[in-house]
Design a protein around this motif. Structure first.
Motif, PDB file in Angstrom:
ATOM      1  N   GLU A 131       0.831  -1.207   0.000  1.00  0.00           N
ATOM      2  CA  GLU A 131       0.000   0.000   0.000  1.00  0.00           C
ATOM      3  C   GLU A 131       0.868   1.260   0.000  1.00  0.00           C
ATOM      4  N   ARG A 132       1.987   1.241   0.720  1.00  0.00           N
ATOM      5  CA  ARG A 132       2.874   2.402   0.793  1.00  0.00           C
ATOM      6  C   ARG A 132       3.590   2.636  -0.535  1.00  0.00           C
ATOM      7  N   VAL A 133       4.030   1.539  -1.168  1.00  0.00           N
ATOM      8  CA  VAL A 133       4.706   1.653  -2.456  1.00  0.00           C
ATOM      9  C   VAL A 133       3.732   2.142  -3.522  1.00  0.00           C
ATOM     10  N   MET A 150       9.806   8.050  -1.690  1.00  0.00           N
ATOM     11  CA  MET A 150      10.346   7.025  -2.573  1.00  0.00           C
ATOM     12  C   MET A 150      11.721   6.577  -2.100  1.00  0.00           C
ATOM     13  N   ASN A 151      12.559   7.552  -1.769  1.00  0.00           N
ATOM     14  CA  ASN A 151      13.916   7.232  -1.322  1.00  0.00           C
ATOM     15  C   ASN A 151      13.908   6.481   0.005  1.00  0.00           C
ATOM     16  N   PHE A 152      13.011   6.861   0.890  1.00  0.00           N
ATOM     17  CA  PHE A 152      12.920   6.182   2.181  1.00  0.00           C
ATOM     18  C   PHE A 152      12.589   4.707   1.989  1.00  0.00           C
ATOM     19  N   LEU A 153      11.642   4.436   1.103  1.00  0.00           N
ATOM     20  CA  LEU A 153      11.271   3.048   0.831  1.00  0.00           C
ATOM     21  C   LEU A 153      12.429   2.288   0.184  1.00  0.00           C
ATOM     22  N   ARG A 154      13.115   2.934  -0.750  1.00  0.00           N
ATOM     23  CA  ARG A 154      14.234   2.264  -1.439  1.00  0.00           C
ATOM     24  C   ARG A 154      15.379   1.963  -0.474  1.00  0.00           C
ATOM     25  N   GLU A 155      15.662   2.893   0.412  1.00  0.00           N
ATOM     26  CA  GLU A 155      16.810   2.743   1.309  1.00  0.00           C
ATOM     27  C   GLU A 155      16.527   1.830   2.496  1.00  0.00           C
ATOM     28  N   ASN A 156      15.266   1.726   2.888  1.00  0.00           N
ATOM     29  CA  ASN A 156      14.954   0.990   4.105  1.00  0.00           C
ATOM     30  C   ASN A 156      14.148  -0.286   3.907  1.00  0.00           C
ATOM     31  N   SER A 157      13.431  -0.394   2.796  1.00  0.00           N
ATOM     32  CA  SER A 157      12.503  -1.530   2.651  1.00  0.00           C
ATOM     33  C   SER A 157      12.688  -2.339   1.378  1.00  0.00           C
ATOM     34  N   LEU A 158      13.666  -1.979   0.551  1.00  0.00           N
ATOM     35  CA  LEU A 158      13.819  -2.679  -0.733  1.00  0.00           C
ATOM     36  C   LEU A 158      14.060  -4.167  -0.519  1.00  0.00           C
ATOM     37  N   LYS A 159      14.811  -4.513   0.496  1.00  0.00           N
ATOM     38  CA  LYS A 159      15.129  -5.925   0.765  1.00  0.00           C
ATOM     39  C   LYS A 159      13.889  -6.726   1.142  1.00  0.00           C
ATOM     40  N   ASP A 160      12.845  -6.050   1.596  1.00  0.00           N
ATOM     41  CA  ASP A 160      11.615  -6.724   2.008  1.00  0.00           C
ATOM     42  C   ASP A 160      10.575  -6.791   0.902  1.00  0.00           C
ATOM     43  N   MET A 161      10.867  -6.214  -0.251  1.00  0.00           N
ATOM     44  CA  MET A 161       9.876  -6.118  -1.320  1.00  0.00           C
ATOM     45  C   MET A 161       9.901  -7.343  -2.218  1.00  0.00           C
ATOM     46  N   ASN A 162       8.718  -7.785  -2.637  1.00  0.00           N
ATOM     47  CA  ASN A 162       8.629  -8.798  -3.681  1.00  0.00           C
ATOM     48  C   ASN A 162       8.723  -8.109  -5.041  1.00  0.00           C
ATOM     49  N   ASP A 163       8.682  -8.897  -6.114  1.00  0.00           N
ATOM     50  CA  ASP A 163       8.854  -8.321  -7.452  1.00  0.00           C
ATOM     51  C   ASP A 163       7.760  -7.313  -7.791  1.00  0.00           C
ATOM     52  N   THR A 164       6.537  -7.567  -7.364  1.00  0.00           N
ATOM     53  CA  THR A 164       5.435  -6.636  -7.659  1.00  0.00           C
ATOM     54  C   THR A 164       5.708  -5.278  -7.033  1.00  0.00           C
ATOM     55  N   MET A 165       6.160  -5.269  -5.789  1.00  0.00           N
ATOM     56  CA  MET A 165       6.467  -4.013  -5.108  1.00  0.00           C
ATOM     57  C   MET A 165       7.636  -3.293  -5.758  1.00  0.00           C
TER      58      MET A 165
END
Length: 307
Positions: A131-133, A150-165
């Motif tokens: 939902e955040r992405v 966008m940068n916050f998500l990339r720097e902190n949550s990218l490792k937790d994202m599946n391909d769709t995210m």
């Protein structure tokens, strides 16, 4: 006659016709019923509804969504509700943005209030990651990107994202014109989707996620991968299995965008190659048309080769 077409037959008319009705239900059902209708005329091989009927449904949905919007700019799950629906707010706003871009009248205050709410939520760390992405991608689509979000998500949550995210976050950067950041997000990303059914956060499923990825493949003009994904989605929708409104709505939306881009978009890809006719003649072709035909005058029953 040998016919070559850039679009395969899609046996989804039975899915599309179920959408041709006045939108009703919760925020998700209302939006799912009408969102694909923005592209319905492209997908219907034997139109059973007039353009006027589709336009009435879309305009009715825009008007109905007024009853879901809260003073904050968010959308509730039911008309007259008092608390925001996070996914519903994203999804309904997405529909309003695209409807407006296609020329439908969307009350300016509806979008202004929605954008104000989404902008204030873009830097929060609470809520479902998908939902955040999705939110930051929509802000970029609206022309008011939250680069910090966008940068916050990339720097902190990218490792937790599946391909769709990852495809969704990369789309946000692409829409912002930040191609290097988009490429970084997609480094190592594929098009895998897991089998699941979410009835609470994003109402997602494996097929819904395939639709979300197809939508992004079209945005990035990754035509070979987009064609493969469209074939997968089309094959699943051709059957009689039951799908949720979210899954059906987003899968059809993505197919509609794919077909529209290949036939009516401003960046229609070139289809080119060579035909070796049975008689030995070689014919080259290069076209942006949907299909082309070559008459075969001799060598009946023999093989022809298309490259």
């Amino acid at each position: 006659t040998l016919r070559i077409s850039r679009i395969e037959e899609l046996s989804v008319d039975h899915r599309l016709r179920s959408l041709l009705s006045y939108p009703y239900g919760c925020i998700e059902q209302t939006t799912s019923a009408v969102f694909p209708q923005l592209y319905l005329k492209t997908l219907l091989s034997r139109p059973g509804a007039s353009a006027a009927e589709i336009d009435r449904n879309i305009n009715a949905a825009i008007e109905r969504l007024r009853s879901f919007q809260l003073p904050s700019g968010a959308f509730s799950f039911w008309p007259g509700g008092t608390s925001p629906s996070d996914w519903g707010t994203n999804y309904a706003g997405h529909f309003l943005l695209e409807a407006g871009q296609l020329g439908y009248h969307v009350p300016p205050e509806m979008l202004r209030n929605w954008l104000r709410y989404q902008g204030s939520r873009a830097l929060t760390t609470s809520g479902d990651l998908m939902e955040r992405v999705y939110r930051v991608m929509l802000l970029a689509l609206a022309g008011e990107p939250s680069v910090a979000g966008m940068n916050f998500l990339r720097e902190n949550s990218l490792k937790d994202m599946n391909d769709t995210m990852k495809w969704t976050l990369a789309a946000a950067y692409r829409l912002r014109g930040m191609e290097d950041a988009a490429a970084e997000v997609l480094r190592g990303a594929g098009t895998k989707t897991a089998a699941y059914a979410d009835w609470g956060a994003s109402y997602g499923s494996e097929l819904r996620d395939k639709g979300m990825i197809l939508e992004k493949l079209v945005l990035f003009q990754r035509w070979q991968e987009a064609r493969a994904m469209a074939r997968e989605i089309g094959a699943e929708l051709a059957g009689a299995d039951w799908y949720s409104t979210q899954t059906l709505g987003y899968a059809l939306l993505a197919l509609g965008k794919y077909v529209t881009t290949l036939t009516e978009g401003s960046e229609v890809p070139v289809m080119q190659g060579r035909i070796q006719l049975p008689g030995g003649q070689s014919v080259s072709f290069s076209t942006r048309d949907v299909s082309l035909s070559e008459t075969i005058a001799s060598g009946f029953g023999e093989a022809a080769t298309v490259t």
